[in-house]
Scaffold this active site. Sequence first.
Site, mmCIF file in Angstrom:
data_model
loop_
_atom_site.group_PDB
_atom_site.id
_atom_site.type_symbol
_atom_site.label_atom_id
_atom_site.label_comp_id
_atom_site.label_asym_id
_atom_site.label_seq_id
_atom_site.Cartn_x
_atom_site.Cartn_y
_atom_site.Cartn_z
ATOM 1 N N GLU A 67 64.288 -10.328 -2.144
ATOM 2 C CA GLU A 67 64.384 -8.991 -1.534
ATOM 3 C C GLU A 67 63.874 -9.063 -0.096
ATOM 4 O O GLU A 67 62.854 -9.675 0.182
ATOM 5 C CB GLU A 67 63.548 -7.975 -2.324
ATOM 6 C CG GLU A 67 63.741 -6.543 -1.831
ATOM 7 C CD GLU A 67 62.815 -5.541 -2.508
ATOM 8 O OE1 GLU A 67 62.866 -5.416 -3.751
ATOM 9 O OE2 GLU A 67 62.024 -4.898 -1.790
ATOM 10 N N SER A 89 57.924 0.226 4.641
ATOM 11 C CA SER A 89 58.100 1.529 3.987
ATOM 12 C C SER A 89 59.564 1.696 3.569
ATOM 13 O O SER A 89 59.886 2.556 2.753
ATOM 14 C CB SER A 89 57.725 2.661 4.954
ATOM 15 O OG SER A 89 58.760 2.835 5.915
ATOM 16 N N LYS A 103 71.073 6.481 0.863
ATOM 17 C CA LYS A 103 69.854 7.282 1.038
ATOM 18 C C LYS A 103 69.505 7.312 2.530
ATOM 19 O O LYS A 103 69.720 6.333 3.240
ATOM 20 C CB LYS A 103 68.713 6.650 0.227
ATOM 21 C CG LYS A 103 67.448 7.478 0.238
ATOM 22 C CD LYS A 103 66.446 7.039 -0.822
ATOM 23 C CE LYS A 103 65.153 7.830 -0.668
ATOM 24 N NZ LYS A 103 64.169 7.503 -1.706
ATOM 25 N N GLU A 114 57.299 -7.155 -7.583
ATOM 26 C CA GLU A 114 56.218 -7.241 -6.588
ATOM 27 C C GLU A 114 54.868 -6.862 -7.184
ATOM 28 O O GLU A 114 54.450 -5.704 -7.111
ATOM 29 C CB GLU A 114 56.534 -6.329 -5.391
ATOM 30 C CG GLU A 114 57.715 -6.810 -4.578
ATOM 31 C CD GLU A 114 57.981 -5.954 -3.342
ATOM 32 O OE1 GLU A 114 57.302 -4.926 -3.148
ATOM 33 O OE2 GLU A 114 58.880 -6.327 -2.563
ATOM 34 N N TYR A 172 59.847 -7.643 4.913
ATOM 35 C CA TYR A 172 60.452 -6.556 5.683
ATOM 36 C C TYR A 172 60.116 -6.896 7.132
ATOM 37 O O TYR A 172 58.945 -6.823 7.540
ATOM 38 C CB TYR A 172 59.903 -5.193 5.200
ATOM 39 C CG TYR A 172 60.575 -4.792 3.906
ATOM 40 C CD1 TYR A 172 60.318 -5.488 2.732
ATOM 41 C CD2 TYR A 172 61.546 -3.789 3.879
ATOM 42 C CE1 TYR A 172 60.997 -5.183 1.545
ATOM 43 C CE2 TYR A 172 62.222 -3.476 2.697
ATOM 44 C CZ TYR A 172 61.945 -4.175 1.545
ATOM 45 O OH TYR A 172 62.629 -3.879 0.394
ATOM 46 N N TRP A 180 67.733 -5.435 0.368
ATOM 47 C CA TRP A 180 67.432 -4.108 -0.161
ATOM 48 C C TRP A 180 68.042 -3.090 0.786
ATOM 49 O O TRP A 180 67.759 -3.190 1.979
ATOM 50 C CB TRP A 180 65.904 -3.950 -0.238
ATOM 51 C CG TRP A 180 65.460 -2.661 -0.845
ATOM 52 C CD1 TRP A 180 65.053 -1.541 -0.165
ATOM 53 C CD2 TRP A 180 65.363 -2.352 -2.236
ATOM 54 N NE1 TRP A 180 64.722 -0.558 -1.052
ATOM 55 C CE2 TRP A 180 64.904 -1.025 -2.321
ATOM 56 C CE3 TRP A 180 65.655 -3.070 -3.402
ATOM 57 C CZ2 TRP A 180 64.713 -0.401 -3.552
ATOM 58 C CZ3 TRP A 180 65.453 -2.446 -4.609
ATOM 59 C CH2 TRP A 180 64.984 -1.117 -4.676
ATOM 60 N N GLU A 196 67.443 6.475 4.664
ATOM 61 C CA GLU A 196 66.297 5.625 5.003
ATOM 62 C C GLU A 196 66.839 4.354 5.656
ATOM 63 O O GLU A 196 67.960 3.937 5.359
ATOM 64 C CB GLU A 196 65.453 5.300 3.760
ATOM 65 C CG GLU A 196 66.197 4.565 2.651
ATOM 66 C CD GLU A 196 65.320 4.220 1.433
ATOM 67 O OE1 GLU A 196 64.181 4.711 1.333
ATOM 68 O OE2 GLU A 196 65.793 3.457 0.591
HETATM 69 C C1 IDC Z 1 61.581 1.837 -1.835
HETATM 70 C C2 IDC Z 1 62.848 2.625 -1.633
HETATM 71 C C3 IDC Z 1 62.541 4.103 -1.535
HETATM 72 C C4 IDC Z 1 61.733 4.521 -2.753
HETATM 73 C C5 IDC Z 1 60.486 3.650 -2.883
HETATM 74 C C6 IDC Z 1 59.640 3.958 -4.105
HETATM 75 O O1 IDC Z 1 63.530 2.142 -0.497
HETATM 76 O O2 IDC Z 1 63.729 4.860 -1.437
HETATM 77 O O3 IDC Z 1 61.350 5.879 -2.613
HETATM 78 O O4 IDC Z 1 60.881 2.288 -2.956
HETATM 79 O O5 IDC Z 1 60.271 3.607 -5.268
HETATM 80 C C7 IDC Z 1 59.673 -2.904 -1.681
HETATM 81 C C8 IDC Z 1 60.119 -2.573 -3.056
HETATM 82 C C9 IDC Z 1 61.196 -1.517 -3.032
HETATM 83 C C10 IDC Z 1 60.930 -0.474 -1.968
HETATM 84 C C11 IDC Z 1 61.002 -1.149 -0.594
HETATM 85 C C12 IDC Z 1 60.778 -0.214 0.587
HETATM 86 O O6 IDC Z 1 60.521 -3.688 -3.799
HETATM 87 O O7 IDC Z 1 61.272 -0.935 -4.312
HETATM 88 O O8 IDC Z 1 61.936 0.504 -2.045
HETATM 89 N N1 IDC Z 1 60.008 -2.228 -0.571
HETATM 90 O O9 IDC Z 1 59.538 0.382 0.549
HETATM 91 N N2 IDC Z 1 58.850 -3.881 -1.340
HETATM 92 C C13 IDC Z 1 58.617 -3.813 -0.024
HETATM 93 C C14 IDC Z 1 59.356 -2.762 0.495
#
Ligand code: IDC
Length: 325
Positions: A251, A258, A290, A163, A225, A285, A292
């Site tokens: 993804e 978040s 975890k 990304e 998302y 994803w 979350e």
């Molecule tokens: C998030 C994880 C989280 C971690 C964070 C930072 O879920 O536990 O602390 O990254 O590394 C993305 C990214 C993906 C993110 C996810 C949610 O590719 O790495 O993971 N996200 O924020 N893009 C949009 C959302």
Amino acid sequence: MKKLIRLSGLLLFILLSCVFFNNSKIKAATPVEKWGQLKVSGTNIVSESGRKVQLKGVSTHGIAWFPQYVNSSCFRSFRKMGANTIRLALYSDPNAGFSTKLYKNVEDGVKYATELGMYVIIDWHILSDGNPKRHQKQALKFFTHFAKKYKKQKNVLYEICNEPNGNVTWKRDIKPYANKVIKRIRKYDKKNIIIVGTPTWSQDVDVAAQSPLKQKNLVYALHFYAATHTDSIRDKLKTAYASGLPVLVSEFNICDASGNGNIDKGSAKKWMKLLKQYKIGYVAWNVSNKNETSALLRPSCQKTGGFTKKNLSKTGKWIAGQWKK
Ligand code: IDC
């Protein structure tokens, strides 16, 4: 006596057919047995014989943080639930755990997925490092290593920049980076699909569609998302698709960006409908427990494999519910 021989012959025949039938039922073809070497044709990923293929899969969390889920039993349980693809996410930023020691974990992951007849995405997971040029040297080393290793395997895909974000543009940053990395991969691996990230956390597929790369056998990443990315991002996909850009949702999740907020099933349904209509694949994803919303396993699940639906979080259940549709 003759009658008896004939009768026992018949019985033996019935018995053998039962055994054969049962075996063939147990040994259903794996995804890779069904589709073989994937390639890109027009807007779609297609099988070796040219049939449109919708990849459906799960992504690991950063393998530096959750290496325990890179195992065969874990991948097998997702395959049983209907997934055909595993994505191995290796964060490229040393602050997010990057180390060349983790190459071994990627290799293990590819091995397990291959033994299970699943497709596997090797993901260079740029995120906090924003601009793919920042760790370009390391990316070139990384993809040289894996392209050399997997050039003869037909189940591997390379995702070259998860990304891109921040002060990054398609033409100035991502395209030149992609040109270099693709050239390097193609030096060794001529066949496997390469996934190219797009600006704004892989949302701007419409921007990529205005000026696609010249190379063949590429797909462009759209990440969403569902609780954050709604109609305006779906419109970007519609625009890109209409102009002929091949897209893969490498993804996504049904929660907010978040990774730990609300779930929006209404938006998620709209996304699934669109992806089904376009036959575009999607990879969820993340495989972890975890605490979350985006984690596919329940926080209370202590197992690292052999999962059943009961072990899945709310998000995991909803997503797994899509795979067999
Ligand atoms: C998030 C994880 C989280 C971690 C964070 C930072 O879920 O536990 O602390 O990254 O590394 C993305 C990214 C993906 C993110 C996810 C949610 O590719 O790495 O993971 N996200 O924020 N893009 C949009 C959302």
